[in-house]
Design a protein around this motif. Sequence first.
Motif, PDB file in Angstrom:
ATOM      1  N   CYS A   1      51.632  92.728  -1.833  1.00 20.67           N
ATOM      2  CA  CYS A   1      50.374  92.070  -1.480  1.00 20.67           C
ATOM      3  C   CYS A   1      50.466  91.237  -0.205  1.00 20.67           C
ATOM      4  O   CYS A   1      49.603  91.348   0.680  1.00 20.67           O
ATOM      5  CB  CYS A   1      49.949  91.195  -2.657  1.00 20.67           C
ATOM      6  N   GLY A   2      51.460  90.383  -0.082  1.00 23.40           N
ATOM      7  CA  GLY A   2      51.536  89.496   1.068  1.00 23.40           C
ATOM      8  C   GLY A   2      51.646  90.241   2.382  1.00 23.40           C
ATOM      9  O   GLY A   2      51.038  89.865   3.392  1.00 23.40           O
ATOM     10  N   SER A   3      52.422  91.329   2.369  1.00 20.98           N
ATOM     11  CA  SER A   3      52.545  92.145   3.574  1.00 20.98           C
ATOM     12  C   SER A   3      51.231  92.833   3.903  1.00 20.98           C
ATOM     13  O   SER A   3      50.847  92.952   5.075  1.00 20.98           O
ATOM     14  CB  SER A   3      53.645  93.196   3.385  1.00 20.98           C
ATOM     15  N   LEU A   4      50.514  93.293   2.851  1.00 24.02           N
ATOM     16  CA  LEU A   4      49.247  93.984   3.070  1.00 24.02           C
ATOM     17  C   LEU A   4      48.185  93.071   3.673  1.00 24.02           C
ATOM     18  O   LEU A   4      47.489  93.452   4.616  1.00 24.02           O
ATOM     19  CB  LEU A   4      48.718  94.557   1.751  1.00 24.02           C
ATOM     20  N   VAL A   5      48.029  91.858   3.131  1.00 23.25           N
ATOM     21  CA  VAL A   5      46.970  91.001   3.659  1.00 23.25           C
ATOM     22  C   VAL A   5      47.258  90.577   5.090  1.00 23.25           C
ATOM     23  O   VAL A   5      46.336  90.420   5.903  1.00 23.25           O
ATOM     24  CB  VAL A   5      46.704  89.771   2.755  1.00 23.25           C
ATOM     25  N   ALA A   6      48.541  90.414   5.421  1.00 24.62           N
ATOM     26  CA  ALA A   6      48.876  90.087   6.813  1.00 24.62           C
ATOM     27  C   ALA A   6      48.535  91.263   7.731  1.00 24.62           C
ATOM     28  O   ALA A   6      47.959  91.080   8.811  1.00 24.62           O
ATOM     29  CB  ALA A   6      50.353  89.731   6.924  1.00 24.62           C
ATOM     30  N   ALA A   7      48.882  92.485   7.293  1.00 23.94           N
ATOM     31  CA  ALA A   7      48.593  93.663   8.113  1.00 23.94           C
ATOM     32  C   ALA A   7      47.095  93.871   8.269  1.00 23.94           C
ATOM     33  O   ALA A   7      46.603  94.130   9.376  1.00 23.94           O
ATOM     34  CB  ALA A   7      49.240  94.895   7.482  1.00 23.94           C
ATOM     35  N   LEU A   8      46.347  93.766   7.173  1.00 23.09           N
ATOM     36  CA  LEU A   8      44.901  93.956   7.251  1.00 23.09           C
ATOM     37  C   LEU A   8      44.245  92.860   8.083  1.00 23.09           C
ATOM     38  O   LEU A   8      43.291  93.108   8.827  1.00 23.09           O
ATOM     39  CB  LEU A   8      44.300  93.982   5.846  1.00 23.09           C
ATOM     40  N   GLY A   9      44.751  91.648   7.949  1.00 22.05           N
ATOM     41  CA  GLY A   9      44.190  90.553   8.724  1.00 22.05           C
ATOM     42  C   GLY A   9      44.322  90.770  10.223  1.00 22.05           C
ATOM     43  O   GLY A   9      43.448  90.378  10.998  1.00 22.05           O
ATOM     44  N   ALA A  10      45.410  91.415  10.627  1.00 21.57           N
ATOM     45  CA  ALA A  10      45.616  91.694  12.044  1.00 21.57           C
ATOM     46  C   ALA A  10      44.822  92.905  12.515  1.00 21.57           C
ATOM     47  O   ALA A  10      44.400  92.965  13.670  1.00 21.57           O
ATOM     48  CB  ALA A  10      47.101  91.921  12.310  1.00 21.57           C
ATOM     49  N   ALA A  11      44.598  93.882  11.633  1.00 22.30           N
ATOM     50  CA  ALA A  11      44.024  95.163  12.047  1.00 22.30           C
ATOM     51  C   ALA A  11      42.524  95.277  11.815  1.00 22.30           C
ATOM     52  O   ALA A  11      41.875  96.120  12.447  1.00 22.30           O
ATOM     53  CB  ALA A  11      44.729  96.302  11.300  1.00 22.30           C
ATOM     54  N   VAL A  12      41.974  94.456  10.928  1.00 25.38           N
ATOM     55  CA  VAL A  12      40.572  94.616  10.521  1.00 25.38           C
ATOM     56  C   VAL A  12      39.797  93.361  10.915  1.00 25.38           C
ATOM     57  O   VAL A  12      40.138  92.262  10.487  1.00 25.38           O
ATOM     58  CB  VAL A  12      40.467  94.854   9.007  1.00 25.38           C
TER      59      VAL A  12
END
Length: 296
Positions: free
Chosen positions: A57-68
């Motif tokens: 989860c933590g890795s996903l929200v960081a990635a989505l926060g940067a990309a979306v």
Amino acid sequence: MKVMRISIWPGAGQPYGDVLEAARHAAETGWDGVWIADHFMPNDGTGADPLHPVLECGSLVAALGAAVPRVRIGTLVYGNTYRHPAVLANMAATVDQITGGRFTLGVGAGWQINEHDQYGLELPPIGKRIDRFVEALHVLKGLLRSPRTTVHGEYYQLTDAVCEPKPVQDPMPIMIGAKGEQRMLRVVAEHADMWNTWGRPDVIAHKSAVLDRHCASVGRDPASILRTAQALTVVDGPIPDDVSMPVIGGSRKQLAADIEEYRAAGVDELIVPDGLLGTGATKFTAMDTLLSLVRP
């Protein structure tokens, strides 16, 4: 008519590219948020392949926060038993920096037994688990909202501790996932900016009324806590016979009625798991239909 937000919850048991596509479609078409659950493996007893891959989860929200762009990004919800709250505070502040102030920190007491068993993580009895969670909330709120934090608790000890940089938001909202009416909803009344639970509209209306009573007992304005809810969602199709979780929809007419019941129950944000929405273009069509029903 009450304005109700709508957000998508892409399951973390699918490839990152599929999660990213759903989040980008939400951002491009007018949805309000994207939520990610905090699990490491499928839950026992669900019939799922126990070796099915699940993204963290933590890795996903960081990635989505940067990309979306534009949409809010949140966790639904971080299990307290998986990470020290001081570590989690630094993770949350960093994601809020990445998103430019669009992150919501969703937290809960923790519950999934097989994750704790396989990883050797302690899962205390529910009473002690809630005690530990309340201490963690003091740690999180202190580190995220104060220059320095000292906590001398039974479970956590911090001395003049810092967490820098702070979130862009002041304060960054904290959402608590809770369904227990005696203790956990009181914890929500005492500590949360937002509340989340599973349930159809009648269940949400009942538990929301319980939360209101806890707010009255602690001197909190109930309107200061945003209410969020989710159920498995079917768009233009039959509801599967083997579904054990709360489910809404089926026909478009029934789905519209369910959405209006959530609105009438005071739900501020409807969170839609994507598990029954299909894949690819089918999923995006279902998302577009949902958005049109929430915002006619």
